[in-house]
Design an enzyme around this catalytic site. Sequence first.
Site, short mmCIF file in Angstrom:
data_model
loop_
_atom_site.label_atom_id
_atom_site.label_comp_id
_atom_site.label_asym_id
_atom_site.label_seq_id
_atom_site.Cartn_x
_atom_site.Cartn_y
_atom_site.Cartn_z
N LEU A 12 29.77 4.81 -77.29
CA LEU A 12 29.84 6.00 -76.64
C LEU A 12 30.41 6.20 -75.44
O LEU A 12 30.22 5.54 -74.41
CB LEU A 12 28.45 6.54 -76.49
CG LEU A 12 27.84 7.94 -76.40
CD1 LEU A 12 26.48 8.16 -77.03
CD2 LEU A 12 27.96 8.38 -75.15
N THR A 14 31.70 8.25 -72.18
CA THR A 14 32.03 9.61 -71.27
C THR A 14 33.26 9.60 -70.62
O THR A 14 33.69 8.62 -70.14
CB THR A 14 30.64 9.74 -70.66
OG1 THR A 14 30.71 9.17 -69.17
CG2 THR A 14 29.47 9.46 -70.99
N ALA A 16 36.03 10.69 -71.74
CA ALA A 16 37.12 10.21 -72.71
C ALA A 16 38.11 11.17 -72.86
O ALA A 16 38.91 10.85 -73.59
CB ALA A 16 36.08 10.05 -74.21
N SER A 18 40.17 12.02 -70.65
CA SER A 18 41.36 11.66 -69.70
C SER A 18 41.37 10.18 -69.02
O SER A 18 40.23 9.65 -69.47
CB SER A 18 41.33 12.70 -68.58
OG SER A 18 42.29 12.54 -67.57
N TYR A 159 31.59 10.46 -52.22
CA TYR A 159 32.06 9.95 -53.39
C TYR A 159 31.64 8.59 -53.32
O TYR A 159 31.08 7.91 -54.45
CB TYR A 159 33.82 10.10 -53.38
CG TYR A 159 34.28 9.14 -54.54
CD1 TYR A 159 34.39 9.75 -55.84
CD2 TYR A 159 35.26 8.05 -54.68
CE1 TYR A 159 34.82 8.99 -57.14
CE2 TYR A 159 35.75 7.33 -55.75
CZ TYR A 159 35.48 8.00 -56.66
OH TYR A 159 36.11 7.36 -57.94
N ALA A 160 31.62 7.98 -52.26
CA ALA A 160 31.37 6.49 -52.10
C ALA A 160 29.70 6.25 -52.34
O ALA A 160 29.49 5.23 -52.84
CB ALA A 160 31.63 6.03 -50.74
N ALA A 161 29.09 7.40 -51.65
CA ALA A 161 27.70 7.28 -51.83
C ALA A 161 27.16 7.44 -53.14
O ALA A 161 26.50 6.40 -53.86
CB ALA A 161 27.05 8.45 -51.06
N THR A 194 45.91 8.18 -62.93
CA THR A 194 45.20 9.18 -63.79
C THR A 194 45.31 10.66 -63.12
O THR A 194 45.75 10.79 -62.11
CB THR A 194 43.68 8.77 -63.86
OG1 THR A 194 43.11 8.98 -62.59
CG2 THR A 194 43.39 7.11 -64.41
#
Length: 258
Positions: A12, A14, A16, A18, A159-161, A194
């Site tokens: 499974l 997540t 998925a 991109s 984002y880092a946290a 990406t």
Amino acid sequence: MESQPYAGQVALVTGAASGIGRAVALRLAREGAAVALLDVDAAGAAETERLVRALETPVRTVAVTVDVSEAAQVRAAVERAVAALGTPAILVNCAGISRGGPVANLDDDDWERVQAVNLRGTFLCCKAVTPLMTAAGYGRVVNISSGTGVRVGPGSGAYAASKAGVIALTKALAGELATAGVTANVVAPGITDTAMTRGAFGTRAAIEESARTGRIANPMGVVLEPEDIAAAVAFFALPESGRITGQTLHVNAGAYMP
Ligand code: NAI
């Protein structure tokens, strides 16, 4: 035919639709896993599904639309995946977003959304799937963090946290599942080409420049490809990686060496 270490297994994945999640799904599918493709982006997940069906040795696959930050949606998505393919032996949490800015200016909603997708989403998927693995006596959980989860620069607080949280969550899970035949590990990518990085940097050339000379430059001077990250995920997902748990593997061309 390539070697098929995941033949007979269900994975499974997540995120998925991109980038890294798509590369992970294709890698595991190429090596025999049936793949459930979970993403909020239905069109992108359908395209990944098409790519899986076009493989030389196609495997069973299902695309499931889900917002991983919503508990009820996650439970329903996992139920759908299990009904279509069977109990997952592999869970890879790739779904993620990046929103930045200095803490003093960071929009409260951006903070909440980043934690909701990156950290709560990973938690909810682990919560929904790992009891199935424990009952089966086998499982491989791989959560995607980021180099930014450990080497933190200005402007990356939210984002880092969230990504540091993913590492801590995974370590807790690894201990909890240690006697159940289930491992939990982290892959922490460096700068990878990406949609996410294209959104942040604009062009491939700008991403390359950052990899060579930016704050997160790496000594190889290269941009990583999603397939580089998928290789590390595939390693943790192998049956013979069963004694490796609670670890973080940095895939970053040497940008950061813990
Ligand atoms: P991407 O933007 O190409 O893929 C992210 C996927 O997550 C997309 O398909 C998106 O639709 C999905 N997603 C976003 N919010 C969602 C939600 N609420 N529910 C379900 N799916 C959702 O980005 P990329 O680069 O492939 O990112 C994959 C993971 O790798 C992320 O967790 C990211 O933080 C991490 N990462 C990426 C790096 C990079 O340089 N690209 C570096 C370090 C970590």
